[in-house]
Design a protein around this motif. Sequence first.
Motif, mmCIF file in Angstrom:
data_model
loop_
_atom_site.group_PDB
_atom_site.id
_atom_site.type_symbol
_atom_site.label_atom_id
_atom_site.label_comp_id
_atom_site.label_asym_id
_atom_site.label_seq_id
_atom_site.Cartn_x
_atom_site.Cartn_y
_atom_site.Cartn_z
ATOM 1 N N PHE A 41 0.890 -1.146 -0.059
ATOM 2 C CA PHE A 41 0.037 0.013 0.026
ATOM 3 C C PHE A 41 0.847 1.176 0.059
ATOM 4 N N GLU A 42 0.193 2.484 -0.564
ATOM 5 C CA GLU A 42 0.940 3.515 -0.358
ATOM 6 C C GLU A 42 0.442 4.376 0.807
ATOM 7 N N CYS A 43 1.231 4.764 1.858
ATOM 8 C CA CYS A 43 0.707 5.478 2.779
ATOM 9 C C CYS A 43 0.204 6.811 2.617
ATOM 10 N N ALA A 44 -0.898 7.250 3.300
ATOM 11 C CA ALA A 44 -1.474 8.355 3.114
ATOM 12 C C ALA A 44 -1.858 9.196 4.594
ATOM 13 N N CYS A 45 -0.824 8.785 5.661
ATOM 14 C CA CYS A 45 -1.014 9.304 6.838
ATOM 15 C C CYS A 45 -0.650 10.733 6.873
ATOM 16 N N GLU A 46 -0.852 11.492 7.761
ATOM 17 C CA GLU A 46 -0.421 13.011 7.820
ATOM 18 C C GLU A 46 0.724 13.409 7.701
ATOM 19 N N ARG A 47 1.638 12.679 8.186
ATOM 20 C CA ARG A 47 3.016 12.869 8.069
ATOM 21 C C ARG A 47 3.602 12.593 6.394
ATOM 22 N N CYS A 48 2.916 11.679 5.829
ATOM 23 C CA CYS A 48 3.106 11.384 4.328
ATOM 24 C C CYS A 48 2.523 12.560 3.482
ATOM 25 N N GLU A 49 1.389 12.913 3.794
ATOM 26 C CA GLU A 49 0.676 13.996 3.187
ATOM 27 C C GLU A 49 1.495 15.468 2.959
#
Length: 348
Positions: free
Chosen positions: A338-346
Motif C-alpha cells: 500500500f501507499e501510505c496516506a497518513c498525515e506525515r506522508c501528506e
Amino acid sequence: MGLPAGAPTSLFFEIRSTPHSGRAVFAAQDIPTNTLVWRCEDLTLDVLLREYRREVCGECFDYDRGRGLRVRDHTVGFAFCDEECQKKWQERVGEIGIQAWTAVEKLVKGRGKEDMDMVDADLPRPKAKEIEEAWKGTAAQAELIRTARAGEQENSEVKITKQHRKAKQRAIMQPISPDAMSFYVTGILWKHHNSTLWPHVLALAADKTPYHSTDDLHTFTRTYLHLLSILPVQLLQDCTPETLRLFSTRDSHNSFGIRSLEDDGSEFFGYGCWPTASYFNHSCNPSIEKKRVGRVWEFRTGKDVEKGDELCITYLSGEERTWSRGKRMEILLKNWGFECACERCEIV
C-alpha cells in the motif's frame, strides 16, 4: 455487520470498516499516554530463521547479543535460554510437534548448504494464474506420496509400488528451504492444536499473489512435497495445498518482524503472524507504540488519544522511521502492498 471471527475486543477501542483501509481500530474513549490498550498472545505461525537458531530462544525469542544459548536440542534443531523455556516449547508443540520437528531436522542435517534454496530476489511476482498452475503441478506427485505414506502404516492394506516410492524419494531429493519448512510446520501444528480458532486466520485480509518471485513460489510448492514425505501421518490432513496456500495469502501483509529488543530492532530473526495485531493499521506518525515481550505483543498509547481517533502503529523498524517520505513509501509498497496516506506522508 458483526465483527470478524477473532477480532480484538476492548473497552478502549472498537473495530470499524473504513472506505480506504479495510478494518481499523478506533478509540472508544479518551485514552491517556502509556495506556496498555491491547495484549496480543495469538501467535499463529512463525519463522525463526535458521541462521539464528543457536542465538535466539525457540520459545521466547530471547537474544543475548549473538551469544550461543545454554540449552540446545539438536534433535529438533532449536536452542532455548533455559530449561523452563524448553519445557514450555515441548508442551506447546506436543509429542506430535516434537516428532514433526525431529523429522524436519533430520532432513535438513542430511543435506549440504548448496541444497538449501530460499530465493529473496527483487523479481516480478507471479500472478494468480501462474500460482494456480504451480500448485496444480504438484497434484500427481502428491497423490503418489500420500499413498506411499499410507502404505507405511502398520497393518495397512495399501499396496506400495516402485512408482510410489520413487515419487517420495524424488521429492526428498529436491532442493530444500529450512525456513519455508518452518513457516509451514508452525502453521500446521497450530491448526492441529487449535482447529476451533481456524476462522480467526480465515478472517485476515488476503494477498492473492503472496510469492516474491517464481523461484519463491516453487520453493513453497517443493516444501509441500517435502513435508508430505516426512511429517507424521496424523498431520497430513492439514498438509494440503489449500491450507498451505492460505497460510501464505494471510501471512503476506499481516506478519510482524521478530527483532532484537535492546538495539532498536537492528537484528532481524524472523517473523510471525498474530491475527489480532493485524487489525491495527499503519501510520508513519503512530499513536500506538508496540513492544514485543517474549511471544506476546503489547500495544500502548504513545500520546494522548481522543475518542474516535484511529489507533495506528508503524510497520517500520526503528531506522526506517527516520527515512525520507519516498523511501518509506517504497518499502511500505514492497512489503505491505500500500501507499501510505497518513498525515506525515501528506505533508511534502
